[in-house]
Write an enzyme that holds these catalytic residues in place. Structure first.
Site, PDB file in Angstrom:
ATOM      1  N   SER A  40       0.812  -1.208   0.000  1.00  0.00           N
ATOM      2  CA  SER A  40       0.000   0.000   0.000  1.00  0.00           C
ATOM      3  C   SER A  40       0.853   1.268   0.000  1.00  0.00           C
ATOM      4  O   SER A  40       1.487   1.589  -0.991  1.00  0.00           O
ATOM      5  CB  SER A  40      -0.968  -0.025   1.188  1.00  0.00           C
ATOM      6  OG  SER A  40      -1.987   0.927   1.022  1.00  0.00           O
ATOM      7  N   GLU A  51       9.320   6.059 -10.733  1.00  0.00           N
ATOM      8  CA  GLU A  51       8.762   6.578 -11.979  1.00  0.00           C
ATOM      9  C   GLU A  51       8.821   8.098 -12.084  1.00  0.00           C
ATOM     10  O   GLU A  51       8.902   8.634 -13.185  1.00  0.00           O
ATOM     11  CB  GLU A  51       7.324   6.086 -12.128  1.00  0.00           C
ATOM     12  CG  GLU A  51       7.238   4.566 -12.279  1.00  0.00           C
ATOM     13  CD  GLU A  51       5.816   4.063 -12.486  1.00  0.00           C
ATOM     14  OE1 GLU A  51       4.904   4.895 -12.659  1.00  0.00           O
ATOM     15  OE2 GLU A  51       5.615   2.831 -12.469  1.00  0.00           O
ATOM     16  N   LYS A  65      -0.678  -4.342  -3.062  1.00  0.00           N
ATOM     17  CA  LYS A  65      -1.991  -3.857  -2.606  1.00  0.00           C
ATOM     18  C   LYS A  65      -2.264  -2.531  -3.300  1.00  0.00           C
ATOM     19  O   LYS A  65      -1.716  -1.501  -2.942  1.00  0.00           O
ATOM     20  CB  LYS A  65      -2.020  -3.674  -1.088  1.00  0.00           C
ATOM     21  CG  LYS A  65      -3.391  -3.249  -0.556  1.00  0.00           C
ATOM     22  CD  LYS A  65      -3.379  -3.126   0.960  1.00  0.00           C
ATOM     23  CE  LYS A  65      -4.774  -2.799   1.497  1.00  0.00           C
ATOM     24  NZ  LYS A  65      -5.263  -1.477   1.052  1.00  0.00           N
TER      25      LYS A  65
END
Length: 207
Positions: A40, A51, A65
């Site tokens: 998460s 990224e 998750k």
């Protein structure tokens, strides 16, 4: 940082506040460590760092998750947790049940996640099971010869325990219990801290 997608497929981008700390730009050499316990929020951080910040990730595949949940308190005082959206990486990838694969995959030794034997139990010759297997792995990690690492407490295991006890000023019984177990766990934890392959790799990458 990441994107949210609701049940209708509508997406919204969650971005860092550019007015704070120069847009939260990372200004020091950085790597991110993940494993299968990373889930998460930690996955959001790892994906955003890679990224959006071109930061490399080290470790093993994360949990995966990718849902956004909220808790609602009911009239009877109970709480229900509802999934209200899914989150995507900055590039639009949904990592749910897939996880994030590190740029550099490095596993921890298997004894690092072993269940620690109880110091209140006695383990001796002819005992067999997962606890004995863990004891063998821990002793081997400290370079004690236990023979076959197969979960069977043999004379080789007992001799290894005796040598360990001798080296650490413990009563030489060849039985793994009490202070012997506690000392073994303590020394293995110290050894792992000093020889953590994931941490060492991450530190080498930012030198």
């Amino acid at each position: 940082m990441f994107k949210e997608e609701n049940k209708d497929g509508e997406k919204s981008a969650i971005t860092a506040d550019s007015s704070v700390n120069d847009g939260y730009k990372v200004k020091v050499p950085t790597t991110i460590l993940v494993d299968n316990g990373s889930a998460s929020a930690s996955e959001i951080l790892a994906a955003a760092a890679r990224e959006s910040g071109d930061i490399e990730i080290v470790g093993t595949k994360s949990f995966g998750k990718g849902t956004v949940q909220t808790a609602k308190t009911m009239e009877d005082g109970s709480t229900i947790k509802l999934t209200v959206a899914k989150w995507l990486t900055p590039n639009g990838t949904w990592i749910n049940k897939k996880g994030i694969t590190p740029d550099k995959v490095i596993s921890m030794p298997d004894y690092a996640t072993a269940t620690i034997p109880s110091d209140s139990k006695k383990y001796t010759i002819n005992d067999f099971g997962d606890d004995v297997l863990t004891i063998e792995k821990l002793l081997k990690a400290l370079d004690y010869n236990v023979g076959d690492v197969d979960g069977l407490y043999t004379t080789d295991t007992a001799y290894a325990v005796q040598r360990f006890q001798r080296d650490n000023n413990l009563e030489e019984t060849g039985v793994m219990t009490g202070k012997t177990t506690d000392t073994l766990v303590e020394l293995v934890q110290k050894h792992l801290k000093e020889n953590d392959p994931q941490l060492n790799a991450a530190m080498n990458m930012v030198k």
